[in-house]
Design an enzyme around this catalytic site. Sequence first.
Site, PDB file in Angstrom:
ATOM      1  N   HIS A 296       0.861  -1.193   0.000  1.00 19.09           N
ATOM      2  CA  HIS A 296       0.000   0.000   0.000  1.00 19.09           C
ATOM      3  C   HIS A 296       0.894   1.238   0.000  1.00 19.09           C
ATOM      4  CE1 HIS A 296      -4.159  -1.643   1.051  1.00 19.09           C
ATOM      5  NE2 HIS A 296      -3.390  -2.681   0.812  1.00 19.09           N
TER       6      HIS A 296
ATOM      7  N   TYR B  51      -8.665   5.780   7.339  1.00 21.11           N
ATOM      8  CA  TYR B  51      -8.750   6.163   8.751  1.00 21.11           C
ATOM      9  C   TYR B  51      -9.740   7.315   8.803  1.00 21.11           C
ATOM     10  CZ  TYR B  51      -4.483   3.514   9.849  1.00 21.11           C
ATOM     11  OH  TYR B  51      -3.555   2.523  10.042  1.00 21.11           O
TER      12      TYR B  51
ATOM     13  N   PRO C 286      -3.618   0.854  18.687  1.00 22.39           N
ATOM     14  CA  PRO C 286      -3.364   0.368  17.327  1.00 22.39           C
ATOM     15  C   PRO C 286      -3.567   1.397  16.210  1.00 22.39           C
ATOM     16  CG  PRO C 286      -5.401  -0.578  18.201  1.00 22.39           C
ATOM     17  CD  PRO C 286      -4.766   0.179  19.322  1.00 22.39           C
TER      18      PRO C 286
ATOM     19  N   LYS D 294       1.577   0.312  14.951  1.00 21.12           N
ATOM     20  CA  LYS D 294       2.998   0.252  15.320  1.00 21.12           C
ATOM     21  C   LYS D 294       3.402  -0.951  16.181  1.00 21.12           C
ATOM     22  CE  LYS D 294       4.620   3.555  13.110  1.00 21.12           C
ATOM     23  NZ  LYS D 294       4.476   2.844  11.849  1.00 21.12           N
TER      24      LYS D 294
ATOM     25  N   TYR E   7       4.389   6.672   9.617  1.00 19.05           N
ATOM     26  CA  TYR E   7       3.508   5.550   9.272  1.00 19.05           C
ATOM     27  C   TYR E   7       4.275   4.434   8.562  1.00 19.05           C
ATOM     28  CZ  TYR E   7      -0.771   3.069   8.122  1.00 19.05           C
ATOM     29  OH  TYR E   7      -1.748   2.114   8.038  1.00 19.05           O
TER      30      TYR E   7
HETATM   31  P1  RFL Z   1       2.463 -11.151  21.528  1.00 21.06           P
HETATM   32  O1  RFL Z   1       2.042 -11.194  20.112  1.00 21.06           O
HETATM   33  O2  RFL Z   1       1.434 -10.843  22.570  1.00 21.06           O
HETATM   34  O3  RFL Z   1       3.136 -12.565  21.840  1.00 21.06           O
HETATM   35  C1  RFL Z   1       3.454 -12.963  23.148  1.00 21.06           C
HETATM   36  C2  RFL Z   1       3.410 -14.476  23.206  1.00 21.06           C
HETATM   37  O4  RFL Z   1       3.854 -14.884  24.496  1.00 21.06           O
HETATM   38  C3  RFL Z   1       3.013 -15.919  24.962  1.00 21.06           C
HETATM   39  N1  RFL Z   1       3.115 -15.978  26.432  1.00 21.06           N
HETATM   40  C4  RFL Z   1       3.830 -16.913  27.101  1.00 21.06           C
HETATM   41  N2  RFL Z   1       4.559 -17.944  26.636  1.00 21.06           N
HETATM   42  C5  RFL Z   1       5.184 -18.723  27.562  1.00 21.06           C
HETATM   43  N3  RFL Z   1       5.083 -18.513  28.898  1.00 21.06           N
HETATM   44  C6  RFL Z   1       4.357 -17.488  29.388  1.00 21.06           C
HETATM   45  N4  RFL Z   1       4.266 -17.292  30.718  1.00 21.06           N
HETATM   46  C7  RFL Z   1       3.691 -16.628  28.466  1.00 21.06           C
HETATM   47  N5  RFL Z   1       2.895 -15.535  28.597  1.00 21.06           N
HETATM   48  C8  RFL Z   1       2.562 -15.165  27.356  1.00 21.06           C
HETATM   49  C9  RFL Z   1       1.649 -15.565  24.436  1.00 21.06           C
HETATM   50  O5  RFL Z   1       0.808 -16.715  24.395  1.00 21.06           O
HETATM   51  C10 RFL Z   1       1.992 -15.023  23.055  1.00 21.06           C
HETATM   52  O6  RFL Z   1       1.976 -16.037  22.071  1.00 21.06           O
HETATM   53  O7  RFL Z   1       3.636 -10.119  21.782  1.00 21.06           O
HETATM   54  P2  RFL Z   1       4.831  -9.597  20.794  1.00 21.06           P
HETATM   55  O8  RFL Z   1       5.575 -10.747  20.201  1.00 21.06           O
HETATM   56  O9  RFL Z   1       5.567  -8.586  21.581  1.00 21.06           O
HETATM   57  O10 RFL Z   1       4.076  -8.902  19.558  1.00 21.06           O
HETATM   58  C11 RFL Z   1       3.326  -7.727  19.750  1.00 21.06           C
HETATM   59  C12 RFL Z   1       2.202  -7.655  18.712  1.00 21.06           C
HETATM   60  O11 RFL Z   1       1.471  -8.876  18.743  1.00 21.06           O
HETATM   61  C13 RFL Z   1       1.266  -6.475  18.949  1.00 21.06           C
HETATM   62  O12 RFL Z   1       2.007  -5.333  19.294  1.00 21.06           O
HETATM   63  C14 RFL Z   1       0.420  -6.142  17.683  1.00 21.06           C
HETATM   64  O13 RFL Z   1      -0.531  -7.145  17.426  1.00 21.06           O
HETATM   65  C15 RFL Z   1      -0.291  -4.795  17.865  1.00 21.06           C
HETATM   66  N6  RFL Z   1      -1.160  -4.461  16.731  1.00 21.06           N
HETATM   67  C16 RFL Z   1      -0.641  -3.949  15.554  1.00 21.06           C
HETATM   68  N7  RFL Z   1       0.691  -3.816  15.390  1.00 21.06           N
HETATM   69  C17 RFL Z   1       1.197  -3.389  14.195  1.00 21.06           C
HETATM   70  O14 RFL Z   1       2.412  -3.254  14.081  1.00 21.06           O
HETATM   71  N8  RFL Z   1       0.406  -3.095  13.111  1.00 21.06           N
HETATM   72  C18 RFL Z   1      -0.939  -3.204  13.191  1.00 21.06           C
HETATM   73  O15 RFL Z   1      -1.621  -2.999  12.183  1.00 21.06           O
HETATM   74  C19 RFL Z   1      -1.516  -3.602  14.456  1.00 21.06           C
HETATM   75  N9  RFL Z   1      -2.847  -3.736  14.576  1.00 21.06           N
HETATM   76  C20 RFL Z   1      -2.533  -4.657  16.826  1.00 21.06           C
HETATM   77  C21 RFL Z   1      -3.355  -4.272  15.720  1.00 21.06           C
HETATM   78  C22 RFL Z   1      -3.110  -5.220  17.954  1.00 21.06           C
HETATM   79  C23 RFL Z   1      -4.470  -5.411  18.005  1.00 21.06           C
HETATM   80  N10 RFL Z   1      -4.994  -6.023  19.153  1.00 21.06           N
HETATM   81  C24 RFL Z   1      -5.827  -7.148  19.115  1.00 21.06           C
HETATM   82  C25 RFL Z   1      -4.457  -5.647  20.437  1.00 21.06           C
HETATM   83  C26 RFL Z   1      -4.715  -4.450  15.777  1.00 21.06           C
HETATM   84  C27 RFL Z   1      -5.287  -4.997  16.911  1.00 21.06           C
HETATM   85  C28 RFL Z   1      -6.776  -5.134  16.921  1.00 21.06           C
HETATM   86  C1  PHB Z   2      -5.467  -4.091  10.567  1.00 20.26           C
HETATM   87  O1  PHB Z   2      -5.610  -4.303   9.350  1.00 20.26           O
HETATM   88  O2  PHB Z   2      -5.723  -4.954  11.429  1.00 20.26           O
HETATM   89  C2  PHB Z   2      -5.016  -2.765  11.032  1.00 20.26           C
HETATM   90  C3  PHB Z   2      -4.642  -1.810  10.105  1.00 20.26           C
HETATM   91  C4  PHB Z   2      -4.226  -0.565  10.535  1.00 20.26           C
HETATM   92  C5  PHB Z   2      -4.183  -0.272  11.891  1.00 20.26           C
HETATM   93  C6  PHB Z   2      -4.547  -1.231  12.819  1.00 20.26           C
HETATM   94  C7  PHB Z   2      -4.962  -2.484  12.396  1.00 20.26           C
HETATM   95  O3  PHB Z   2      -3.784   0.962  12.294  1.00 20.26           O
END
Ligand code: RFL
Ligand code: PHB
Length: 397
Positions: A74, A205, A296, A300, A388
């Site tokens: 994108h 957005y 989110p 980031k 971004y």
């Molecule tokens: P994670 O992905 O939470 O992984 C941590 C892992 O550790 C495990 N765990 C354990 N394992 C062993 N022993 C224990 N005691 C443990 N406790 C926990 C868990 O089961 C899990 O598998 O952390 P990590 O690796 O730091 O990654 C972070 C990202 O997952 C998170 O920041 C992103 O998903 C945030 N986020 C977005 N980030 C982006 O860069 N771009 C995006 O577009 C974006 N959109 C989003 C998002 C997060 C969202 N939610 C659901 C919060 C959109 C949403 C809706």
């Molecule tokens: C997504 O596609 O899940 C998504 C995209 C942009 C954001 C957050 C989540 O800022």
Amino acid sequence: MPRRTQVGIIGCGPAGLFLAHLLARAGIDSLILEARSRAAVEGTIRAGVLEHGVAALMQELGLAGRMLRQADRHAGITLQWRSQRLHLDLAALTGGKAVTVYAQHEVLKDLVAARLAAAPGSILFEAPARAVEGIEGDHPAILFETAEGGAGRLDCDHIVAADGFHGIGRGAIPASIRQEYGKTYPYGWLGVLVEAPRSWPELIYASQGDGFSLLSTRSPTVQRLYLQCDPADPVEAWDDARIWRELGSRLATDGWTLTQGKIFQKSVIPLRSFVCAPLRHGRLFLAGDAAHIVPPTGAKGLNLAVADVLVLSRALSRAIHRGDASGLDAYSDTALARVWQAQRFSAFMTRMLHRDPGETPFDTRLREAQLEQIALSPAAATALAENYVGLPFPAED
Ligand code: RFL
Ligand code: PHB
């Protein structure tokens, strides 16, 4: 039987998996302990946007085959307020950079498969870490529960807690030296997955009517949509008719209609900003959501997790191969400098695009003036675009 590895990693999310691959490239052995099953890890719906540098790193590590075939680049995003759309040409504003829209769980599937193919047994699923010990000395260990319910022990040289916001790692840094900064926003996101074709060629957005909404995508036939809601709302408060009504009004613009379809997944998530410092105590290092959370709106979180472990992998390599601990000593400050930039950008996007429950008409006009500033000022548009697509990773010295 206790096990041994050079770097013991808690958590098989983006932080833990990218770290394992980066360490393997540097000739360093690691073992990941993950609390959940492989199916649960690969099935959890989360992020979607990969920064320019993260997509490039996947290619560099030889992990981008499926991403290059299936994901979309994108080169722009759309901002919308007062029913007007503004196309922000990310590529033109950043010297050709873009983002890749590829779901986090697809990234995880690719990284898990490649890691297990290269090093069978290097990820233990359903093996939750219960405690770390010896982090202030030279022989740290992770105590965990085995998939069979027994007691396991992993001896290592270094421990990385990549165990997310609810993990056990952060709590192992003594409260007397641990600083925590954060805030919880008075709104959350309702996220839905929809079987429908794309309605618009890029992410939108939007901030209008009752607040924020986001149109994103997963594939030509599956769309990802979010809308601002009360974080206390149960998902049941949002039946399909209400979701389409709200999305319809928050994304409305002349001559365009949102294509509806079957909603097959719904969830409500809270929005918070959080930073823990320092990221290191002795031989324990924090990375990713274990150390910081961003709302989110700036896309980031995953990207920041990758930047942390890139810096950490270089520092571990230097310590392990050359006996030089300077990178490990600098890790917390180096990573946190980038974290605070991402915090600033994520909070800026969040405040600009959400309607605060206590918002006055004056506050609304100020937010709209901020959006108009981006339309009027190439400098403001460039600042948004640069953040971004992703600020450069810290240079390797
Ligand atoms: P994670 O992905 O939470 O992984 C941590 C892992 O550790 C495990 N765990 C354990 N394992 C062993 N022993 C224990 N005691 C443990 N406790 C926990 C868990 O089961 C899990 O598998 O952390 P990590 O690796 O730091 O990654 C972070 C990202 O997952 C998170 O920041 C992103 O998903 C945030 N986020 C977005 N980030 C982006 O860069 N771009 C995006 O577009 C974006 N959109 C989003 C998002 C997060 C969202 N939610 C659901 C919060 C959109 C949403 C809706
Ligand atoms: C997504 O596609 O899940 C998504 C995209 C942009 C954001 C957050 C989540 O800022």
